[in-house]
Structure formats: C-alpha cells, structure tokens
Scaffold this active site. Structure first.
Site: not given
Length: 240
Positions: A94, A127, A191
């Site tokens: 990320c 997002r 993640h």
C-alpha cells in the site's frame, strides 16, 4: 545466500504499520522455521539506519503524513535503494508500495518516491475498500491472489515493471491491474496480511532471499492457509 541465518527486516513499523502488515514478517519467519531455516526478524524504526546486507526487506501501509516522512527518510538513508539494486527481495504494501515509485500523493501534494519501481501514484475518484483478488503473472508461479485493500490512490505502471496480477475483484492499481514487480521487488495494495493469504508469495520471497528456486523449498502443512484462501474466494463468489 551470504549467511546461514536469513535476516528479515521490517522497515519503519512506527510509521508504516496498518491492517496487520506486521503479519507478513511473522509469516515469513514461521515458514522459514518450519523448514529448519534459521531466521533473524528485525524491526527497524524510522530513527534508525536501514541495515546493509539483510536478505529481505518489508514495508507496510500507513497514513499520508507517515508515508511522506518515511519516503523522505528512506531517500536520505539510501540503503533500501542500494539493496534493490543489489537484487535483494523487497515486499512493499500500500503506502510502502507507492513510495517505491517515482512519485506519490499525500496530504494534497506530490512527493518524490525512491524510484525503485517504474510507476507513479496519484489520487483516484473514490476510495478503494474491500476484497481484492486476481490472477498473477504466469512467470511468477503464484496462481490466484487474495487480499484486502483500503486506499485512495491509483497507481500507473511504467514500461520497466509488470503488474503483479490482473484484477478479478476490487480496484488495485486502476481496476484492471493490481500491484507491480520488477526483479526481486514486489509492490501490492493487498493487506490481510498479504502473505497469510498467499503462502506461495511468501515462499517466492524466501526462495529469492536464499538464492534458490521455490521448488527447492521443502513442503510444509498449508491446511489452514488454504482454508483461509478458499473461504475468501468463496465469499467473493457468493457476493456475485
């Protein structure tokens, strides 16, 4: 391999450590020890020098402010760039992934990255939050990947990198590809942590660190990682 003990370095846990990314260090150490390989996991804070001569480097995710600070300190230190140039494996997640590129956006402005990967990151229209999955580049031998993403950026790949995967669910870089790799450097938005969900990726990194083919690693019991993967892929199928 230069030494009999694998040195695994998790960089800047005080700045880049969100969504369980420390788990990547734990997974690598566990999978090495399960094969009788000695490992030395290290956590290097942002006020410490990045060690030269480690066998594998890890970067996690983080918020805009810590990401910008991490990039500045890594640029000043220089050791991670030298490690990449020497062919040492790096896994960046990320925010860590973005700062390996030429530039990234944080706090509403553009910052220079380390230039280790030929890519740049900016802000997307929305997002990206939720499950991400895709099919990896065949030459990596990883098959399907699965993870969790939570980022506002979009990443644009240059000619000197390859996408880690073609997206089948989620956004990743741009809704088409996810992550990037070149040489022994891999960046991803996954993640989860990424290596708990993708044991083949963990083993690829270990093999690179040891200077061997992944097929030379002794098999270990992957019952639970495979159960997790099946559950996550099943959840995506049920949501369609």
């Amino acid at each position: 391999m230069a030494t009999s003990t694998l040195r695994l370095v998790w960089l800047y846990p005080d700045l880049l450590s969100t969504y369980g990314d420390r788990g990547n260090l734990l997974v690598l150490a566990h999978r090495a020890r399960a094969r009788g390989i000695d490992v030395e996991p290290m956590q290097v804070r942002s006020d410490q020098h990045v060690p030269h001569g480690a066998d594998l480097y890890l970067l996690g995710g983080g918020e805009d402010g810590p990401q910008a600070v991490a990039a500045e300190r890594l640029l000043d230190d220089g050791a991670l760039t030298k490690a990449a140039n020497a062919g040492k494996p790096i896994l960046a997640i990320c925010a860590g992934y973005q700062l390996l590129g030429e530039s990234f956006y944080a706090n509403g402005r553009c910052y220079p990255g380390l230039g280790i990967l030929d890519l740049r990151s900016d802000r997307g229209p929305s997002r990206a939050v939720g499950e991400i999955a895709g099919e990896t580049a065949p030459m990596l031998g990883l098959g399907s990947i699965t993870g969790f993403e939570n980022h506002g950026g979009r990443t644009h790949l240059g000619e000197a990198v390859q996408p880690l995967a073609q997206v089948s669910a989620g956004i990743g870089n741009d809704g088409v590809t996810e992550g990037a790799w070149a040489g022994h450097v891999i960046g991803t938005y996954m993640h989860g942590p990424a290596l708990a969900r993708n044991p083949r990726l963990a083993d690829l990194l270990l093999a690179w660190a040891m200077g061997i083919n992944p097929n030379q690693l002794a098999p270990i019991d992957d019952t639970w990682p495979e159960a997790l993967r099946n559950e996550r892929f099943g959840a995506l199928s049920n949501a369609e």
